[in-house]
Design a protein around this motif. Structure first.
Motif, mmCIF file in Angstrom:
data_model
loop_
_atom_site.group_PDB
_atom_site.id
_atom_site.type_symbol
_atom_site.label_atom_id
_atom_site.label_comp_id
_atom_site.label_asym_id
_atom_site.label_seq_id
_atom_site.Cartn_x
_atom_site.Cartn_y
_atom_site.Cartn_z
ATOM 1 N N PRO A 4 0.860 -1.019 -0.067
ATOM 2 C CA PRO A 4 0.104 -0.006 -0.090
ATOM 3 C C PRO A 4 0.698 1.244 -0.019
ATOM 4 C CG PRO A 4 -0.188 -1.020 2.163
ATOM 5 C CD PRO A 4 0.529 -1.978 1.223
ATOM 6 N N GLY A 5 2.165 1.073 0.244
ATOM 7 C CA GLY A 5 2.912 2.435 0.323
ATOM 8 C C GLY A 5 2.955 2.838 -1.011
ATOM 9 N N LYS A 6 2.602 2.518 -2.235
ATOM 10 C CA LYS A 6 2.630 2.695 -3.511
ATOM 11 C C LYS A 6 1.263 3.522 -3.690
ATOM 12 C CE LYS A 6 3.148 1.519 -8.200
ATOM 13 N NZ LYS A 6 4.191 0.700 -8.996
ATOM 14 N N TRP A 7 0.302 3.491 -2.918
ATOM 15 C CA TRP A 7 -0.860 4.034 -2.882
ATOM 16 C C TRP A 7 -1.065 5.331 -2.130
ATOM 17 C CZ3 TRP A 7 -3.174 2.118 -6.885
ATOM 18 C CH2 TRP A 7 -2.672 0.550 -7.326
ATOM 19 N N ASP A 8 -1.664 6.372 -2.661
ATOM 20 C CA ASP A 8 -1.968 7.576 -1.749
ATOM 21 C C ASP A 8 -2.851 7.153 -0.505
ATOM 22 O OD1 ASP A 8 -4.741 8.923 -2.223
ATOM 23 O OD2 ASP A 8 -3.933 8.172 -4.414
ATOM 24 N N THR A 9 -2.928 7.876 0.506
ATOM 25 C CA THR A 9 -3.792 7.474 1.661
ATOM 26 C C THR A 9 -5.168 7.506 1.180
ATOM 27 O OG1 THR A 9 -1.880 8.469 2.870
ATOM 28 C CG2 THR A 9 -4.048 8.002 3.957
ATOM 29 N N ASP A 14 -10.071 4.865 0.884
ATOM 30 C CA ASP A 14 -11.417 4.696 0.274
ATOM 31 C C ASP A 14 -11.614 3.011 -0.103
ATOM 32 O OD1 ASP A 14 -12.070 7.552 0.480
ATOM 33 O OD2 ASP A 14 -11.543 7.614 -1.517
ATOM 34 N N ALA A 15 -10.584 2.568 -0.529
ATOM 35 C CA ALA A 15 -10.920 1.249 -1.007
ATOM 36 C C ALA A 15 -11.137 0.314 -0.110
ATOM 37 C CB ALA A 15 -9.678 0.687 -1.501
ATOM 38 N N LEU A 16 -10.183 0.584 1.160
ATOM 39 C CA LEU A 16 -10.454 -0.193 2.563
ATOM 40 C C LEU A 16 -11.902 0.045 2.942
ATOM 41 C CD1 LEU A 16 -7.111 0.143 4.437
ATOM 42 C CD2 LEU A 16 -8.035 -2.212 3.703
#
Length: 119
Positions: A4-9, A14-16
């Motif tokens: 997940p570090g590759k994804w913005d917070t 939102d996905a979670l």
């Protein structure tokens, strides 16, 4: 799948949020099929590192949420099928690989006796 570090917070959050919510949804089998397809696409977006694709899939999943009003003749609505739940769980774990260590109910060490965990 990528960490997940590759994804913005915001995108990961939102996905979670939608993944955690959908485990409680009561919808028709046809809608569960659509949701399962979207979850498969979410896996692909995570695997290929496509944040825009992930954001679009999250938006589509949010539109699949059950409405407060049940249409007449909407028989057959049910909770999450086992295969969809398994895919949902894999995605949650892919987005939160270190989550258990930070949670109050996660692993505990240090205050137990010998090999027993703290209580």
């Amino acid at each position: 799948m990528d960490r997940p570090g590759k994804w913005d917070t915001e995108t990961a959050g939102d996905a979670l949020a939608v993944l955690e919510d959908l485990a409680l949804w009561i919808v028709t089998p046809g809608r569960w099929e659509r949701i399962d397809g979207l979850l498969a696409r979410m896996q692909d977006a995570l695997s290929t590192g496509d944040p825009a694709g992930l954001a679009g899939i999250v938006a589509q999943l949010e539109l699949c949420a059950p409405s407060r009003i049940t249409p007449i003749g909407a028989d057959g609505a049910r909770g999450i099928p086992e295969p969809v739940l398994e895919r949902q769980n894999r995605l949650v774990h892919a987005l939160t690989p270190d989550r258990g260590a930070d949670r109050p109910d996660g692993p505990r060490t240090g205050a137990g006796r010998g090999d027993q965990p703290a209580r």
